[in-house]
Design a protein around this motif. Structure first.
Motif, short mmCIF file in Angstrom:
data_model
loop_
_atom_site.label_atom_id
_atom_site.label_comp_id
_atom_site.label_asym_id
_atom_site.label_seq_id
_atom_site.Cartn_x
_atom_site.Cartn_y
_atom_site.Cartn_z
N LEU A 63 65.98 48.15 43.89
CA LEU A 63 66.05 46.88 44.62
C LEU A 63 66.36 47.12 46.10
CD1 LEU A 63 68.05 44.75 42.02
CD2 LEU A 63 65.62 44.60 42.52
N ARG A 64 67.27 48.03 46.35
CA ARG A 64 67.65 48.31 47.74
C ARG A 64 66.49 48.92 48.51
NH1 ARG A 64 69.26 52.81 50.00
NH2 ARG A 64 69.64 53.83 48.00
N LEU A 65 65.77 49.86 47.91
CA LEU A 65 64.62 50.47 48.58
C LEU A 65 63.54 49.43 48.87
CD1 LEU A 65 64.29 53.84 46.61
CD2 LEU A 65 65.07 53.55 48.96
N ALA A 66 63.33 48.51 47.91
CA ALA A 66 62.31 47.47 48.12
C ALA A 66 62.67 46.60 49.32
CB ALA A 66 62.19 46.61 46.86
N PHE A 67 63.94 46.19 49.40
CA PHE A 67 64.34 45.34 50.53
C PHE A 67 64.27 46.10 51.85
CE2 PHE A 67 67.34 43.49 53.49
CZ PHE A 67 67.05 42.13 53.40
N GLU A 68 64.77 47.32 51.85
CA GLU A 68 64.77 48.11 53.09
C GLU A 68 63.33 48.40 53.54
OE1 GLU A 68 67.28 48.92 54.91
OE2 GLU A 68 68.96 48.42 53.61
N PHE A 69 62.44 48.66 52.60
CA PHE A 69 61.05 48.90 52.98
C PHE A 69 60.44 47.65 53.61
CE2 PHE A 69 56.49 48.95 52.19
CZ PHE A 69 56.14 50.18 52.71
N GLY A 70 60.70 46.49 52.99
CA GLY A 70 60.21 45.25 53.57
C GLY A 70 60.80 44.99 54.95
N LEU A 71 62.08 45.30 55.10
CA LEU A 71 62.76 45.07 56.38
C LEU A 71 62.17 45.92 57.49
CD1 LEU A 71 65.16 43.97 58.08
CD2 LEU A 71 66.53 45.86 57.17
N TRP A 72 62.01 47.22 57.23
CA TRP A 72 61.57 48.13 58.29
C TRP A 72 60.05 48.14 58.46
CZ3 TRP A 72 65.31 48.91 61.35
CH2 TRP A 72 66.61 49.02 60.88
N SER A 73 59.32 47.52 57.51
CA SER A 73 57.87 47.40 57.69
C SER A 73 57.49 46.02 58.22
CB SER A 73 57.16 47.65 56.36
OG SER A 73 57.43 46.60 55.44
#
Length: 576
Positions: free
Chosen positions: A358-368
Motif C-alpha cells: 500500500l505504501r509503495l502504491a501511494f508513493e509511486f502515485g505521489l512521485w509520478s
C-alpha cells in the motif's frame, strides 16, 4: 394501480382498491411507481406495503419514496434527474414504471459506463455504473461469506478493465481466490515468484517482520535504527568505489540515509556491523542483546518462507524499478491486473507485506504525479484497518487510510471488500462514495451501512438480510439511482475459488496413509523448501553399527592416530 392519498416531504402514500392479479405488475417492496405531473413523470420506489381498511375504501397502501423525475429535453428525448421539483397531488394516478421508464432511469448519462448486471425488477434492463465516479471516489463491496461477494468483485473489475485499457489493478487476495478470474489479463504471484527485497521495507515494516508481529524489544530496535542507515551508507560507498573494505577498518557514517530510505544494502553488512559492535562491548547483558538480535535476523534470513524478501540478501543490486513494474503492471505486456496471493506468504509477515504494498502504491502515485490510474483492491479489509486501534498492524491502517483520504489526488484508488464492515475503520469506509451491499444479517454491520450513506434511498438497506446469492443493493454516486440489482453470472472457469479446493481429489480417492503423508509433505515443505517425507521409515541401526566421529573407519591409520573425522570435529570445537 392506485392513487396518491398522502404526501409528506419526499414521501407519499398510494392506495390500492383491490389486490393486484399475479399476471400484472404488482406493487411490492423495491418496485417502482410513476405518477404524472404537469411537465414530468415523478418516479418513486416502494419501501413498505400494508393492508388498509380506512374510510377511503382502499384495500392496501404503499409507502413510496420520491426519488426523481423523468423530463423531456429540448430535443424531445427523455432524461432522468434526481430530486423532485413538482410534487404529486392527492388523487393523482400511480402506475408501475414501464420497461422504457426503467431504461431511462438507469441509462446513465455519464460518458463512460460499465455494465455489471441487470435490475432486479426487470432482467432486460442493464445495471449501468458510472466508471469515473466508481474509480475516482473509491468503492466497497460488503456481504457475508457465501453470498457471491468475490464473484461480484470479479465482475466489477473485469468490466472496469474492459472500459479502460490504461487502468492497472492490484488485488490483495487473502484466500487465493482470484487466480483464474481474469484470464490472460492477470499476473498471479505469490511466495514462489514474488520478489519484494527486504530493503524496500521501511523501519516499522522491517521490525514487524523480524519479530513476527509480536512486540519488539526496545534495545534491539534502537540498535537496528542506528545501524541500518550505516549499512546503507556502506553499500553505497562500496558501490561507488568498487571495493569492499572491511567494516572494522573504516569509520562508517550514515551518509544522509535514514532507516526508511528505500535504497539497497546487504544483510551481511548489517549483521557485520552488529557483530562488530558486540565485540567492543564489555557488559554481558548488552552483548546478549546484540547476540539475540543477530540470531533473529539469521533465523528469518534462512527461513525459506521468507525467500521473497531475502533470496538475494547478500548479492545486492537496485531492483526497485523492476519490482514496481512487475507489481503494478507497468512493463507493458498487456496484463492489467496483479493478483497477490497473500495466503502463500508466512502469516506473520502478511501485515507487513500489505503495508509495504500500500505504501509503495501511494508513493509511486505521489512521485509520478498520478501518471497512471492504479486501483488497489483489498480483500478482508477489516483485517488491515480494524475499527479497534489496538487490533492489527498500525502502519498498515495508516497506509490504507492515507490512500482513502488522499490517494485520488495522485491517481491511486481503493476498492474495499469485507464480510464484517462493522469491524472496519469507519473513517476509511466513509471515504467510499459507492457501496455494493450484499446479504448480511449482523445488526452492527447493517447499522454501519446506514450511517455511511446519506442517499435518500437508504431504506433499501432494510432488504439486505433477505437478499439472494448474487443480489446486491447498489448505493452512491456511481449509481444512476440506488437500487437492487443482480450481478452478471461469470463462466464456470472464471468463478473465484480457493486454490485449496480447485482440483482437490474426490473423497476416498486417497487412502488414509497416503492422505496423511501428502499432508505432512506439504506441511514440512512450507517451512523447509523441500520434501522430508521418506518413502519408508528406516530400520533401526544397532548401536554398534552406527557411525561415530569417535570411531575410526576402516583405514590405514595406526592405533592411536587421530582420524580425519576426529581432527575435523576438534578443529570445529576449537574454532567455536
Amino acid at each position: 394501480m392506485g392513487h396518491v392519498i398522502s404526501v409528506r416531504g419526499s414521501r407519499a402514500q398510494v392506495g390500492f382498491p383491490a389486490p393486484t392479479p399475479l399476471s400484472h405488475a404488482r406493487p411490492t417492496v423495491g418496485s417502482f411507481l410513476s405518477m404524472k405531473a404537469v411537465d414530468s413523470t415523478i418516479v418513486g420506489v416502494v419501501t413498505a406495503v400494508e393492508s388498509d381498511s380506512g374510510p377511503h375504501g382502499y384495500r392496501a397502501k404503499a409507502h413510496v419514496d420520491l426519488t426523481g423525475e423523468i423530463v423531456r429535453t429540448a430535443d424531445g428525448s427523455a432524461q432522468f434527474r434526481r430530486g423532485v421539483t413538482v410534487f404529486p397531488a392527492i388523487g393523482d394516478a400511480a402506475e408501475a414504471l414501464s420497461s422504457d421508464g426503467l431504461r431511462v432511469v438507469y441509462g446513465s448519462s455519464a460518458s463512460r459506463t460499465i455494465r455489471i448486471g441487470h435490475i432486479a425488477q426487470n432482467r432486460d434492463v442493464p445495471a449501468l455504473v458510472d466508471y469515473d465516479s466508481l474509480l475516482s471516489k473509491h468503492f466497497a463491496v460488503v456481504g457475508s461469506t457465501g453470498v457471491g461477494k468475490s464473484s461480484g468483485v470479479a465482475v466489477i473489475l473485469n468490466a472496469m478493465m474492459a472500459a479502460d485499457a490504461g487502468l492497472r489493478v492490484l488485488v490483495l487476495d487473502s484466500h487465493n481466490e482470484y487466480g483464474r478470474s481474469f484470464g490472460e489479463r492477470a499476473l498471479v504471484t505469490g511466495a514462489g515468484d514474488l520478489r519484494l527485497p527486504f530493503w524496500m521495507f521501511n523501519f516499522e515494516e522491517m521490525t514487524d517482520v523480524i519479530y513476527g508481529g509480536r512486540p519488539a524489544v526496545p534495545d534491539e530496535v534502537d540498535i537496528l535504527a542506528e545501524l541500518i542507515p550505516l549499512a546503507k551508507s556502506h553499500y553505497q560507498s562500496y558501490k561507488v568505489s568498487g571495493e569492499r573494505p572491511a567494516l572494522a577498518r573504516r569509520t562508517v557514517r550514515s551518509g544522509g540515509f535514514t532507516a526508511d530510505t528505500p535504497t539497497p544494502y546487504l544483510i551481511q553488512d548489517l549483521m557485520a556491523l552488529i557483530d562488530e559492535r558486540m565485540g567492543k562491548l564489555e557488559n554481558r547483558a548488552s552483548r546478549m542483546t546484540h547476540h539475540r538480535l543477530l540470531a533473529r535476523i539469521e533465523a528469518i534470513k534462512n527461513d525459506p518462507r521468507y525467500g521473497f524478501m531475502f533470496e538475494n540478501a547478500n548479492v545486492g543490486g537496485d531492483t526497485m524499478a523492476s519490482v514496481l513494474s512487475r507489481l503494478f503492471r507497468l512493463d507493458g505486456d498487456g496484463r492489467q491486473v496483479t493478483v497477490l496471493r497473500l495466503a502463500t506468504l508466512p502469516g506473520e509477515a502478511v501485515d507487513a507485506v500489505v503495508c509495504v504494498t500500500l505504501r509503495l502504491a501511494f508513493e509511486f502515485g505521489l512521485w509520478s504525479d498520478g501518471a497512471l490510474p492504479l486501483l488497489i483492491v483489498c480483500e478482508e479489509a477489516h483485517r488491515y484497518a480494524s475499527a479497534d486501534p489496538s487490533v492489527g498492524f498500525a502502519p498498515a491502517r495508516r497506509s490504507l487510510s492515507r490512500i482513502a483520504k488522499e490517494g485520488r489526488k495522485y491517481g491511486v484508488h481503493l476498492g474495499l471488500v469485507s464480510q464484517r464492515p462493522a469491524e472496519l475503520d469507519p473513517t476509511i469506509i466513509s471515504q467510499c462514495s459507492t457501496l455494493f451491499a450484499m446479504r448480511m444479517t449482523n445488526e452492527a454491520d447493517q447499522a454501519l451501512l446506514r450511517s455511511a450513506t446519506s442517499d435518500i434511498a437508504a431504506h433499501l438497506l432494510d432488504l439486505v438480510p433477505g437478499l439472494g446469492t448474487g443480489d446486491v443493493i447498489g448505493l452512491g454516486e456511481a449509481m444512476p439511482l440506488s437500487t437492487r440489482l443482480h450481478f452478471e453470472t461469470l463462466p464456470a472457469a472464471r468463478v473465484p475459488s480457493s486454490e485449496m479446493t480447485v482440483g482437490r481429489p474426490e473423497t476416498g480417492s486417497l487412502g488414509g496413509d497416503e492422505l496423511v503423508r501428502t499432508v505432512i509433505d506439504r506441511w514440512r515443505r512450507a517451512t523447509s523448501g523441500q520434501s522430508l517425507v521418506e518413502e519408508e521409515a528406516p530400520a533401526l541401526v544397532p548401536d554398534a553399527e552406527r557411525p561415530s566421529i569417535l570411531r575410526a573407519p576402516a583405514s590405514d591409520h595406526g592405533p592411536g592416530a587421530p582420524t580425519p573425522l576426529l581432527q575435523q570435529a576438534r578443529a570445529s570445537i576449537l574454532k567455536r
